[in-house]
Design a protein around this motif. Structure first.
Motif, short mmCIF file in Angstrom:
data_model
loop_
_atom_site.label_atom_id
_atom_site.label_comp_id
_atom_site.label_asym_id
_atom_site.label_seq_id
_atom_site.Cartn_x
_atom_site.Cartn_y
_atom_site.Cartn_z
N ALA A 161 90.27 48.79 -31.00
CA ALA A 161 90.69 49.63 -32.13
C ALA A 161 90.47 51.10 -31.80
N PHE A 162 89.36 51.43 -31.16
CA PHE A 162 89.11 52.82 -30.76
C PHE A 162 90.19 53.29 -29.79
N ARG A 163 90.55 52.43 -28.86
CA ARG A 163 91.57 52.79 -27.87
C ARG A 163 92.90 53.09 -28.57
N THR A 164 93.23 52.26 -29.54
CA THR A 164 94.46 52.49 -30.31
C THR A 164 94.37 53.78 -31.11
N ALA A 165 93.22 54.01 -31.70
CA ALA A 165 93.05 55.15 -32.60
C ALA A 165 93.20 56.49 -31.88
N VAL A 166 92.76 56.56 -30.64
CA VAL A 166 92.79 57.86 -29.93
C VAL A 166 94.00 57.97 -28.99
N ALA A 167 94.90 57.00 -29.04
CA ALA A 167 96.08 57.05 -28.17
C ALA A 167 96.85 58.34 -28.38
N GLY A 168 97.31 58.92 -27.29
CA GLY A 168 98.04 60.18 -27.38
C GLY A 168 97.15 61.39 -27.52
N GLY A 169 95.84 61.19 -27.34
CA GLY A 169 94.91 62.32 -27.40
C GLY A 169 94.55 62.77 -28.80
N ARG A 170 94.84 61.94 -29.79
CA ARG A 170 94.53 62.33 -31.17
C ARG A 170 93.05 62.13 -31.48
N ARG A 171 92.57 62.88 -32.46
CA ARG A 171 91.22 62.67 -32.96
C ARG A 171 91.18 61.39 -33.79
N ALA A 172 90.01 60.81 -33.91
CA ALA A 172 89.86 59.58 -34.70
C ALA A 172 88.44 59.50 -35.23
N ALA A 173 88.29 58.71 -36.29
CA ALA A 173 86.98 58.47 -36.89
C ALA A 173 86.80 56.97 -37.10
N TYR A 174 85.55 56.58 -37.19
CA TYR A 174 85.19 55.19 -37.49
C TYR A 174 84.40 55.22 -38.79
N LEU A 175 84.96 54.62 -39.85
CA LEU A 175 84.30 54.57 -41.15
C LEU A 175 83.47 53.29 -41.20
N LEU A 176 82.19 53.44 -40.94
CA LEU A 176 81.26 52.33 -40.83
C LEU A 176 80.67 52.01 -42.19
N CYS A 177 80.76 50.77 -42.60
CA CYS A 177 80.19 50.32 -43.86
C CYS A 177 78.85 49.66 -43.55
N SER A 178 77.74 50.27 -43.98
CA SER A 178 76.42 49.83 -43.54
C SER A 178 75.38 50.05 -44.64
N PRO A 179 74.87 48.97 -45.24
CA PRO A 179 75.22 47.56 -45.09
C PRO A 179 76.68 47.31 -45.48
N HIS A 180 77.21 46.19 -44.97
CA HIS A 180 78.64 45.96 -45.11
C HIS A 180 78.97 45.37 -46.48
N ASN A 181 80.00 45.89 -47.07
CA ASN A 181 80.57 45.41 -48.34
C ASN A 181 81.96 44.87 -48.01
N PRO A 182 82.23 43.57 -48.20
CA PRO A 182 81.60 42.65 -49.15
C PRO A 182 80.62 41.64 -48.56
N THR A 183 80.43 41.58 -47.26
CA THR A 183 79.68 40.47 -46.67
C THR A 183 78.17 40.61 -46.81
N GLY A 184 77.67 41.83 -47.03
CA GLY A 184 76.24 42.05 -47.11
C GLY A 184 75.54 42.07 -45.76
N THR A 185 76.31 42.14 -44.67
CA THR A 185 75.73 42.19 -43.33
C THR A 185 74.94 43.48 -43.13
N VAL A 186 73.75 43.35 -42.56
CA VAL A 186 72.95 44.51 -42.17
C VAL A 186 73.03 44.62 -40.65
N HIS A 187 73.61 45.70 -40.17
CA HIS A 187 73.79 45.89 -38.73
C HIS A 187 72.44 46.18 -38.08
N THR A 188 72.23 45.60 -36.91
CA THR A 188 70.97 45.78 -36.20
C THR A 188 70.97 47.10 -35.44
N ALA A 189 69.77 47.50 -35.00
CA ALA A 189 69.65 48.72 -34.20
C ALA A 189 70.44 48.60 -32.91
#
Length: 392
Positions: A161-189
């Motif tokens: 997804a990152f590779r797709t997002a920056v294709a053509g030299g464009r800027r990109a962001a990753y909107l991280l949901c932490s803890p995750h909604n709706p699953t309630g996952t807590v991402h580890t260190a």
């Protein structure tokens, strides 16, 4: 690091304090969207009275006529103290914070600082529906990176997804949901450090929505994204709104990592005029003086998670549910009930229980529903009974 809770026994379980009749007097979205014969377990509002320190802060402000514009850094200071106590994180620097109206409006402002119109924003679906709405309205495009079958970040999928997002030299962001909604996952260190390494490799800026961070199950460690190696150019949004049921008292905090301080400094001054001064006072009081109330809530939520497991086993054994590590939301896999893309519609029409439709959460949401278990055990029991009758 796991936090050491206050003595929750000193506080009554807030989820057991209000009757259904008392709750139906409320005029917010949760209680006014559907008719009175519907049990509303959908939107993220909790069926609790406010913590007493919050009530005092708001009523004292009204008595003083203290209803002007927000000022000062008390909110950031108390959040930094909370982060040290609860998460073992001393890196929330008050000088690298800004008050924003709420988390999602803050997310949009962070995306404006790090990307341009037409640029891509990567999300882990299924995910909180406003991610799609706010990103689209900000003239950015969504690139999905689905979670793996265990509801964890799939690094191979994320890299693609990152590779797709920056294709053509464009800027990109990753909107991280932490803890995750709706699953309630807590991402580890380790997971978050791997995310930071990938983001640095592809030049993707990470914006972390950490609104559910205070609502973590006992024995689970929440890890702030900005605390992991390689996350120095990240941006985070935090708020007391989910932990203390303060959505109607608008206030949130944008936090920059050391390498993102210059970005946050470019935040337009008028953004800081959007938060409610009374909201800031309420959130500050919650974080400073409402920790015992929060611990009582967390204990009550854990009881409800276990209750939901038992109820589903008895009434709806075809529905799969793994108790979440965080949030007060339950992500229910209803595909075992049959070929129905939107079981929420069935539960509403036939059972008079309002849940959030999984289809709104992007790819991977069909056949699922999100249930808000921040209610009394009695309401939760009745809701599952109705759900079972709806598909009998």
């Amino acid at each position: 690091m796991d936090h050491t809770p206050h003595d929750a026994s000193a506080e009554a379980n807030p989820l057991r304090r209000l009757t259904l009749a008392e709750l139906r007097r409320r005029t917010s979205m949760k209680w006014r969207t559907y008719p009175d014969d519907v049990l509303p377990l959908w939107v993220a509002e909790m069926d609790v009275p406010l913590a007493e320190p919050v009530v005092r802060a708001v009523t004292d402000a009204l008595a003083r006529g203290d209803t002007g514009y927000p000022a000062g850094t008390a909110y950031a200071e108390v959040f930094a103290e909370f982060a040290r106590e609860r998460w073992g994180w001393g890196g929330l620097a008050v000088a690298r914070t800004a008050i924003v109206p709420d988390v999602m409006l803050g997310v949009v402002e962070m995306l404006k600082l790090t990307t341009g119109p037409g640029d891509a924003v990567v999300v882990n679906c299924p995910v909180y529906p406003p991610f799609y709405q706010f990103v689209g309205n900000a003239d950015r495009k969504i690139v999905e990176a689905p979670l793996d079958p265990g509801h964890r970040i799939d690094l191979t999928t994320l890299e693609a997804a990152f590779r797709t997002a920056v294709a053509g030299g464009r800027r990109a962001a990753y909107l991280l949901c932490s803890p995750h909604n709706p699953t309630g996952t807590v991402h580890t260190a380790a997971e978050l450090a791997a995310v930071a390494e990938l983001a640095a490799r592809y030049g993707v800026r990470v914006v972390a929505d950490e609104i559910h961070a205070p609502v973590v199950a006992p024995g689970t460690a929440f890890v702030p994204y900005l605390s992991v190696p390689g996350a120095a150019d990240g941006l985070s949004l935090l708020s007391a709104s989910k932990g203390w049921n303060l959505a109607g008292l608008k206030a949130a905090l944008a936090v920059a990592g050391p390498a993102a301080a210059d970005d946050l400094a470019r935040l337009p001054e008028e953004v800081g005029h959007g938060p409610s001064h009374v909201g800031v006072l309420a959130h500050t009081a919650a974080l400073r003086d409402g920790r015992g109330w929060l611990d009582a809530l967390l204990a009550g939520l854990d009881e409800n998670r276990r209750l939901l497991v038992d109820l589903l086993a008895a009434e709806l054994p075809a529905v799969r549910y793994a108790p979440a590590e965080a949030t007060y939301l339950a992500w229910l896999d209803c595909r075992g009930l049959g070929p129905v893309d939107d079981p929420a519609a069935v539960f509403l029409e036939r059972g008079r229980v309002a849940l959030s439709s999984g289809t709104d959460f992007g790819s991977g949401g069909a056949g699922h529903v999100r249930l808000n278990l921040a209610t009394s055990p009695e309401v939760l029991t009745e809701a599952v009974r109705r759900m079972a009758a709806a598909v009998a």
